[in-house]
Design a protein around this motif. Structure first.
Motif, short mmCIF file in Angstrom:
data_model
loop_
_atom_site.label_atom_id
_atom_site.label_comp_id
_atom_site.label_asym_id
_atom_site.label_seq_id
_atom_site.Cartn_x
_atom_site.Cartn_y
_atom_site.Cartn_z
N ALA A 85 0.84 -0.96 0.08
CA ALA A 85 0.06 -0.06 0.11
C ALA A 85 0.85 1.29 -0.01
O ALA A 85 2.05 1.16 0.26
CB ALA A 85 -1.02 -0.05 1.18
N PRO A 86 0.33 2.46 -0.50
CA PRO A 86 0.96 3.62 -0.44
C PRO A 86 1.38 4.06 1.11
O PRO A 86 0.65 3.53 1.75
CB PRO A 86 0.26 4.61 -1.03
CG PRO A 86 -1.16 4.09 -0.97
CD PRO A 86 -0.98 2.66 -0.80
N PRO A 87 2.35 5.15 1.36
CA PRO A 87 2.75 5.52 2.70
C PRO A 87 1.37 6.03 3.49
O PRO A 87 0.62 6.63 2.77
CB PRO A 87 3.77 6.66 2.40
CG PRO A 87 4.34 6.15 1.09
CD PRO A 87 3.26 5.41 0.30
N ALA A 88 1.59 5.88 4.68
CA ALA A 88 0.14 6.41 5.34
C ALA A 88 -0.06 7.72 5.71
O ALA A 88 -0.95 8.40 5.76
CB ALA A 88 0.41 5.72 6.78
N ASN A 89 1.21 8.51 5.51
CA ASN A 89 1.40 10.02 5.62
C ASN A 89 0.63 10.58 6.93
O ASN A 89 -0.22 11.30 6.90
CB ASN A 89 0.54 10.42 4.29
CG ASN A 89 1.10 10.19 3.07
OD1 ASN A 89 2.37 10.26 3.09
ND2 ASN A 89 0.39 10.04 2.07
N GLY A 90 0.93 9.81 7.93
CA GLY A 90 0.85 10.42 9.34
C GLY A 90 -0.61 9.83 9.91
O GLY A 90 -1.19 10.38 10.91
N GLY A 91 -1.49 8.97 9.24
CA GLY A 91 -2.56 8.13 9.64
C GLY A 91 -3.69 8.93 9.06
O GLY A 91 -3.68 9.46 8.18
N ALA A 96 -12.35 8.33 7.40
CA ALA A 96 -11.90 7.15 6.49
C ALA A 96 -11.73 5.86 7.43
O ALA A 96 -12.18 4.84 7.00
CB ALA A 96 -10.45 7.50 6.28
N GLU A 97 -11.46 6.31 8.89
CA GLU A 97 -11.44 5.02 9.92
C GLU A 97 -12.96 4.38 9.92
O GLU A 97 -12.98 3.16 10.14
CB GLU A 97 -10.99 5.48 11.11
CG GLU A 97 -9.32 5.54 10.93
CD GLU A 97 -8.81 6.07 12.32
OE1 GLU A 97 -9.46 6.33 13.13
OE2 GLU A 97 -7.47 5.70 12.32
N ALA A 176 -5.66 4.42 7.43
CA ALA A 176 -6.64 4.26 8.06
C ALA A 176 -6.96 2.95 8.98
O ALA A 176 -6.14 1.99 8.41
CB ALA A 176 -8.11 4.17 7.29
N ARG A 177 -7.30 2.90 10.04
CA ARG A 177 -7.25 1.70 11.01
C ARG A 177 -8.91 1.40 11.39
O ARG A 177 -9.34 2.31 11.91
CB ARG A 177 -6.23 1.80 12.22
CG ARG A 177 -4.99 1.85 11.99
CD ARG A 177 -4.28 0.66 11.29
NE ARG A 177 -2.89 0.34 10.94
CZ ARG A 177 -2.61 0.83 9.96
NH1 ARG A 177 -3.46 1.38 8.96
NH2 ARG A 177 -1.03 0.85 9.53
#
Length: 310
Positions: A85-91, A96-97, A176-177
């Motif tokens: 996956a692409p970088p998370a960029n800080g969450g 989105a979560e 996203a988590r």
């Protein structure tokens, strides 16, 4: 685990509320105890079998087969290893979560529905699933009368869909988590309040409209029934929309009488050992020839004790 203190407490509160609503003038102490633990159900041989099966399953098979469980996280990691996956960029943002949490919940529920449907449609799988349907009375421990093959299959089906959803959204919504509470998906949390009532004599109804979307305990109790109108209905775990779309939805009437067991069979698993070993022989016979125990046969049902009137 549905045996966690919080879910047992939720079941007690739910049962107590229904007891007060249906019997406002009944005694609170001994009266509620008799309602919660009716002798004709908890002294039944089927209930004792549930207790022994639960003890053996939790002390032996869960430990021995734990490494075989295919979880959503395992599938997610496998997919992301192949397609990073692409970088998370800080969450991820809260919205989105929330989207991911709902998507994972739908995957979890759809996986359970697909597996459950297959166990009723394919004789080889029914050989293992009918251990669960052999209960003649329902108690919260009846939920755990599930053959390890059936359990592992359902978990794998759910794991594949959950893993695919999590991996897919890792590309769409990097960082996203899923939102969790008490270790559970936040969307699934309300359904666990009713979880122990699903396998019990406490009939909880959601009403006709909500029952088209959400599976009530009463709907699942009917799923265990052997009357013609109860056979092969209500496969949903949390959502009943899958049954609605497939035409397998059945909405019970209030205080519907339900008899449990296996159609045409008087206690096919007389011992705990037979619950574990006989399904393998039955599955082999189903694989090499017509299964004599396929669901939906015309036969005499086993009559179980009726639930206490409310």
């Amino acid at each position: 685990e549905r045996t966690a203190a919080v879910w047992l407490a939720a079941y007690l509160l739910l049962a107590f509320a229904l007891y007060l609503a249906s019997r406002p003038e009944a005694p609170l102490g001994r009266g509620f105890g008799a309602y919660l633990f009716p002798k004709e159900i908890y002294a039944h041989p089927s209930a004792r079998s549930d207790l022994f099966y639960f003890a053996i399953d939790k002390s032996l098979f869960c430990w021995a087969l734990g490494s075989l469980v295919v979880t959503g996280q395992v599938v997610t990691e496998a997919i992301l290893h192949r397609w990073p996956a692409p970088p998370a960029n800080g969450g991820g943002a809260l919205w989105a979560e929330g989207v991911l949490t709902f998507a994972v919940f739908v995957a979890f529920d759809l996986g359970a529905f697909i597996w459950h449907l297959l166990t009723h449609r394919l004789p080889v799988l029914w050989a293992f699933h009918r251990v669960h349907h052999s209960v003649e009375v329902l108690t919260p421990l009846s939920n755990y009368r599930e053959h390890p093959v059936d359990s592992l299959g359902r978990t794998a089906c759910q794991g594949v869909l959950i893993g695919a959803a999590q991996a897919g959204f890792s590309h769409l919504l990097p960082g996203a988590r899923p939102l969790q509470f008490l270790g559970l998906n936040a969307v699934a949390l309300p359904f666990f309040f009713f979880a122990n009532a699903r396998h019990s004599h406490v009939q909880v109804h959601f009403g006709a409209r909500l029952s088209h979307l959400f599976s009530s305990p009463a709907q699942h109790q009917c799923h265990h029934g052997v009357a013609p109108e109860h056979v092969d209905v209500n496969f949903g775990l949390c959502l009943s929309v899958w049954d609605w779309l497939l035409g397998t939805l059945y909405i019970p009437a209030a205080h519907e009488r339900i008899s449990y067991g296996l159609i045409g069979e008087q206690r096919p698993f007389p011992t705990i050992v037979s619950m574990y070993l006989r399904p393998f022989a039955d599955a082999w016979r189903a694989a090499v020839g017509p299964a004599s125990y396929a669901p939906g046969e015309e036969a005499t049902a086993i009559a179980a004790p009726a639930p206490p009137s409310s």
